[in-house]
Design an enzyme around this catalytic site. Structure first.
Site, PDB file in Angstrom:
ATOM      1  N   GLN A  69       0.818  -1.207   0.000  1.00 27.40           N
ATOM      2  CA  GLN A  69       0.000   0.000   0.000  1.00 27.40           C
ATOM      3  C   GLN A  69       0.858   1.266   0.000  1.00 27.40           C
ATOM      4  O   GLN A  69       0.560   2.242   0.689  1.00 27.40           O
ATOM      5  CB  GLN A  69      -0.966  -0.022   1.189  1.00 27.40           C
ATOM      6  CG  GLN A  69      -2.090  -1.034   1.059  1.00 27.40           C
ATOM      7  CD  GLN A  69      -2.928  -0.821  -0.194  1.00 27.40           C
ATOM      8  OE1 GLN A  69      -3.060   0.288  -0.689  1.00 27.40           O
ATOM      9  NE2 GLN A  69      -3.510  -1.899  -0.699  1.00 27.40           N
ATOM     10  N   SER A  70       1.919   1.247  -0.789  1.00 28.97           N
ATOM     11  CA  SER A  70       2.825   2.388  -0.866  1.00 28.97           C
ATOM     12  C   SER A  70       2.169   3.611  -1.508  1.00 28.97           C
ATOM     13  O   SER A  70       1.749   3.576  -2.667  1.00 28.97           O
ATOM     14  CB  SER A  70       4.065   2.002  -1.683  1.00 28.97           C
ATOM     15  OG  SER A  70       4.823   3.134  -2.017  1.00 28.97           O
ATOM     16  N   ASN A  71       2.083   4.709  -0.751  1.00 29.23           N
ATOM     17  CA  ASN A  71       1.619   5.978  -1.319  1.00 29.23           C
ATOM     18  C   ASN A  71       2.619   6.505  -2.337  1.00 29.23           C
ATOM     19  O   ASN A  71       2.252   7.139  -3.326  1.00 29.23           O
ATOM     20  CB  ASN A  71       1.431   7.016  -0.208  1.00 29.23           C
ATOM     21  CG  ASN A  71       0.321   6.656   0.749  1.00 29.23           C
ATOM     22  OD1 ASN A  71      -0.723   6.174   0.344  1.00 29.23           O
ATOM     23  ND2 ASN A  71       0.540   6.891   2.038  1.00 29.23           N
ATOM     24  N   CYS A  73       4.564   4.804  -4.394  1.00 26.62           N
ATOM     25  CA  CYS A  73       4.434   4.144  -5.701  1.00 26.62           C
ATOM     26  C   CYS A  73       3.251   4.713  -6.476  1.00 26.62           C
ATOM     27  O   CYS A  73       3.353   5.001  -7.670  1.00 26.62           O
ATOM     28  CB  CYS A  73       4.279   2.638  -5.507  1.00 26.62           C
ATOM     29  SG  CYS A  73       5.829   1.793  -5.080  1.00 26.62           S
TER      30      CYS A  73
END
Length: 324
Positions: A69-71, A73
């Site tokens: 859930q990388s913001n 990326c």
């Protein structure tokens, strides 16, 4: 250093009157979740510098990595689409059954998503993709996890200048700044500019994954590179890097019922939303520490809301609703 203008800046600062009164502190919220929609949150500030560097070097593809859930990326995918660049994302974690939250947004924004297991090396996968792109005639640009290097961290060095201007307009000084720490670059940028100003603000970071010792080491290395790039003499020691790792909970992007109940209570009673991966853990940690009396020396506390609302997963939403 060149900088793109892609974020909605400056972001506003709001006083949390009722919550502050409950806690017995002057508490403020800087809405860096207002920097945009697809590129919302703190990551776009860093990308304004990282992607400017990529364009200056004539690169045509952005490559970066992060967790499920990388913001960062998702923001990188959005900036790449906006500028007509290619984008490859290496996403490491437990492979989900469904593309949701930021993972869905990555695909919607046209990024090539490469899912790898927790045991696989991000660095090896990035090197493999770089070589493949070069063989096809592309010129890729590598952005580290969270854009947390000397270039990306300039975004939050600039944010300190923005905060200082807001302090002057509002006639207030924030002696304590609080943020979530997921890769270290946001913290490094704030600390660096704070030191250059000779300001006495305390920068408190709440870790969402790694230990405090790991983050202090990571942040110190970024700071050394920032001083070197600026041609400035680095300090002999890096004091007052304040990282609290007691609120990681069950791990990165994993939530406890207590954490989610706190996020839901905060949203219902005070009208702003936190995310379960970053800001929720950090805000929960900050409030808990205030209640324990650990912020007694703080006159005005500024919590930077670094975004992340798009990261809610179905499982976390279900758990959160059960807490109501």
């Amino acid at each position: 250093m060149e900088r793109l203008q892609i974020a909605n800046l400056p972001t506003p600062i709001q006083k949390l009157d009722r919550l502050g009164e409950e806690l017995g502190v002057n508490l403020y919220l800087k809405r860096d979740d207002f920097t945009g929609m697809e590129i919302s949150g703190n990551k776009v500030r860093k990308l304004e510098f990282s992607v400017a560097d990529a364009l200056q070097q004539g690169c045509d593809t952005l490559i970066t990595a992060g967790g499920i859930q990388s913001n960062h990326c998702r923001a990188t995918a959005a900036v790449a689409a906006k500028l007509g660049l290619g984008c490859d994302l290496i996403i490491r974690g437990e492979i989900p059954n469904h593309f949701e939250g930021n993972l869905f947004m990555n695909k919607a924004l046209g990024a090539r998503v490469h899912l790898i297991s927790p045991e696989e090396s991000r660095e090896e996968k990035m090197d493999e993709i770089v070589e493949n792109l070069k063989s096809q005639g592309h010129k890729p640009y590598l952005i580290p996890v969270g854009a947390s290097n000397a270039v990306g961290s300039l975004g939050y060095a600039a944010a300190i200048e923005e905060i200082t201007e807001q302090e002057n307009k509002l006639g207030i000084h924030y002696d304590t700044v609080v943020i979530a720490v997921g890769s270290g670059g946001t913290y490094a940028g704030l600390w660096y500019a704070n030191q250059k100003q000779g300001a006495k603000r305390k920068i408190h970071g709440f870790a969402v994954d790694n230990s405090a010792d790991t983050f202090v080491e990571t942040i110190t290395e970024i700071l050394k590179e920032m001083y070197l790039n600026d041609g400035l003499a680095a300090p002999e020691e890096y004091k007052d890097i304040l990282i609290n790792d007691q609120y990681i909970g069950t791990g990165y992007a994993k939530s406890t019922h207590e954490e989610l109940a706190f996020i839901m209570k905060t949203s219902r009673e005070h009208g702003f939303l936190l995310d379960p991966v970053y800001t929720g853990k950090a805000f929960y940690g900050m409030v808990s520490e205030i209640q324990k009396g650990h912020f007694k020396d703080a006159n005005n506390i500024l919590f930077i809301h670094t975004g992340g609302i798009l990261g809610w997963t179905h499982k976390q939403r279900e758990m959160a609703l059960k807490s109501i």
